[in-house]
Design a protein around this motif. Structure first.
Motif, short mmCIF file in Angstrom:
data_model
loop_
_atom_site.label_atom_id
_atom_site.label_comp_id
_atom_site.label_asym_id
_atom_site.label_seq_id
_atom_site.Cartn_x
_atom_site.Cartn_y
_atom_site.Cartn_z
N GLN A 1 3.45 -1.12 13.29
CA GLN A 1 4.61 -1.84 12.76
C GLN A 1 5.63 -0.91 12.10
OE1 GLN A 1 3.63 -5.09 10.15
NE2 GLN A 1 5.75 -5.66 9.86
N TYR A 2 5.15 0.10 11.35
CA TYR A 2 6.06 0.89 10.51
C TYR A 2 6.22 2.35 10.94
CZ TYR A 2 5.62 -3.08 7.36
OH TYR A 2 5.63 -4.34 6.83
N GLY A 3 5.34 2.84 11.79
CA GLY A 3 5.44 4.23 12.21
C GLY A 3 4.83 5.22 11.24
N PHE A 4 4.14 4.73 10.23
CA PHE A 4 3.37 5.56 9.30
C PHE A 4 2.23 4.73 8.76
CE2 PHE A 4 6.86 3.72 6.80
CZ PHE A 4 6.20 3.18 5.70
N GLY A 5 1.28 5.40 8.11
CA GLY A 5 0.12 4.68 7.61
C GLY A 5 -0.92 5.62 7.05
N LEU A 6 -2.18 5.36 7.37
CA LEU A 6 -3.28 6.16 6.84
C LEU A 6 -3.78 7.17 7.86
CD1 LEU A 6 -3.17 3.97 4.65
CD2 LEU A 6 -5.65 4.07 4.56
N TRP A 7 -4.26 8.28 7.32
CA TRP A 7 -4.86 9.35 8.12
C TRP A 7 -6.30 9.56 7.67
CZ3 TRP A 7 0.15 9.73 6.18
CH2 TRP A 7 1.16 10.01 7.10
N ALA A 8 -7.16 9.96 8.60
CA ALA A 8 -8.49 10.45 8.26
C ALA A 8 -8.33 11.93 7.90
CB ALA A 8 -9.43 10.30 9.44
N ALA B 1 -6.32 9.13 3.50
CA ALA B 1 -5.12 9.14 2.65
C ALA B 1 -3.95 8.63 3.48
CB ALA B 1 -4.83 10.56 2.16
N GLY B 2 -2.89 8.22 2.79
CA GLY B 2 -1.75 7.78 3.56
C GLY B 2 -0.63 7.21 2.75
N ILE B 3 0.30 6.63 3.48
CA ILE B 3 1.49 6.00 2.94
C ILE B 3 1.55 4.61 3.57
CG2 ILE B 3 4.01 6.13 2.78
CD1 ILE B 3 3.73 9.17 3.42
N ARG B 4 1.64 3.57 2.71
CA ARG B 4 1.62 2.22 3.27
C ARG B 4 2.37 1.24 2.38
NH1 ARG B 4 -4.72 0.95 2.04
NH2 ARG B 4 -4.48 0.77 -0.21
N ILE C 1 6.14 0.91 -1.35
CA ILE C 1 5.44 1.83 -0.46
C ILE C 1 4.66 2.79 -1.35
CG2 ILE C 1 5.62 3.53 1.37
CD1 ILE C 1 8.24 2.15 2.18
N GLU C 2 3.36 2.79 -1.14
CA GLU C 2 2.48 3.58 -1.99
C GLU C 2 1.82 4.72 -1.23
OE1 GLU C 2 -1.16 1.85 -3.53
OE2 GLU C 2 -1.55 0.79 -1.66
N ILE C 3 1.46 5.75 -1.99
CA ILE C 3 0.57 6.76 -1.43
C ILE C 3 -0.84 6.42 -1.89
CG2 ILE C 3 2.36 8.55 -1.35
CD1 ILE C 3 0.78 9.95 -3.69
N VAL C 4 -1.80 6.70 -1.03
CA VAL C 4 -3.21 6.43 -1.34
C VAL C 4 -4.04 7.64 -0.90
CG1 VAL C 4 -2.99 3.93 -1.17
CG2 VAL C 4 -3.59 5.23 0.86
N TYR C 5 -5.15 7.84 -1.58
CA TYR C 5 -6.06 8.93 -1.23
C TYR C 5 -7.43 8.58 -1.77
CZ TYR C 5 -4.00 9.90 -5.76
OH TYR C 5 -3.51 9.75 -7.03
N ALA D 1 -1.79 14.52 -2.22
CA ALA D 1 -0.72 13.74 -2.85
C ALA D 1 0.62 14.46 -2.72
CB ALA D 1 -1.04 13.48 -4.32
N THR D 2 0.62 15.76 -2.89
CA THR D 2 1.85 16.54 -2.73
C THR D 2 2.36 16.46 -1.30
OG1 THR D 2 1.22 18.01 -4.53
CG2 THR D 2 2.83 18.87 -2.95
N ALA D 3 1.45 16.58 -0.33
CA ALA D 3 1.84 16.50 1.08
C ALA D 3 2.37 15.11 1.43
CB ALA D 3 0.64 16.85 1.98
N LEU D 4 1.71 14.06 0.96
CA LEU D 4 2.15 12.70 1.24
C LEU D 4 3.52 12.43 0.64
CD1 LEU D 4 -1.17 10.77 0.59
CD2 LEU D 4 -0.12 11.21 2.83
N THR D 5 3.75 12.94 -0.56
CA THR D 5 5.04 12.76 -1.22
C THR D 5 6.15 13.43 -0.43
OG1 THR D 5 3.93 12.58 -3.36
CG2 THR D 5 6.29 13.10 -3.38
N GLU D 6 5.89 14.64 0.05
CA GLU D 6 6.87 15.37 0.87
C GLU D 6 7.16 14.60 2.16
OE1 GLU D 6 9.40 18.24 2.51
OE2 GLU D 6 8.77 17.94 0.44
#
Length: 165
Positions: free
Chosen positions: A57-64, A76-79, A89-93, A109-114
């Motif tokens: 739906q959004y083109g981003f999400g969670l990664w293993a 971790a991810g962005i959702r 839209i939150e970052i999760v880990y 967290a730094t990578a997800l924020t970037e």
């Protein structure tokens, strides 16, 4: 962005091949303490389906997440998440216990924020954290998130940290 790497981790878009690792992760009571409790296999199967659909739906999400030697380390991810009737839209880990205390949460967290602010050009990101999860609060503070407010989410006392582009 199906894959990315940090210094010590590789991230791969969540897919069906990650189910067994996610089930094991979610069955650990220490890991799940700040995730709303232990999830049985059926709940994790549904969780995976929802998060794969989020990608569609959004083109981003969670990664293993895997270590450089290929060991599953967590997710971790962005959702999107609705908090206080606002679509945020939150970052999760979340990491397996054996990887706690090594700075991996700060690294991801730094990578997800970037990714969220620079590559996806999102206006802001939040971190939603159980009030008592001091380690996760420190991770967000180190990544320059600012405490915005306290609220109740799904019956739990949480705090919201935010960073803006």
């Amino acid at each position: 962005m199906n894959r990315f790497s940090t210094t010590r981790l590789t991230a791969e878009r969540l897919n069906d091949s990650h189910l067994a690792d996610l089930i094991a992760l979610h069955l650990d009571p220490d890991v799940s303490r700040y995730l709303g409790g232990v999830r049985e296999a059926e709940a994790t199967t549904q969780y995976l389906a929802v998060n794969m659909a989020h990608w569609d739906q959004y083109g981003f999400g969670l990664w293993a997440l895997r270590t450089t030697d290929g060991t599953f380390a967590g997710r971790a991810g962005i959702r999107h998440i609705v908090v206080d009737d606002i679509d945020e839209i939150e970052i999760v880990y979340t990491f397996k216990r054996e990887f706690w205390g090594q700075g991996l949460a700060s690294e991801i967290a730094t990578a997800l924020t970037e990714i969220g602010l620079s590559q996806l050009e999102l206006p802001s990101l939040i971190g939603l954290v159980f009030v008592g999860n001091i380690a996760s609060r420190r991770v967000l503070e180190k990544a320059d998130y600012v405490l915005e407010k306290s609220t109740i989410h799904r019956g739990e006392d949480v705090v919201i940290y935010r960073i803006r582009r």
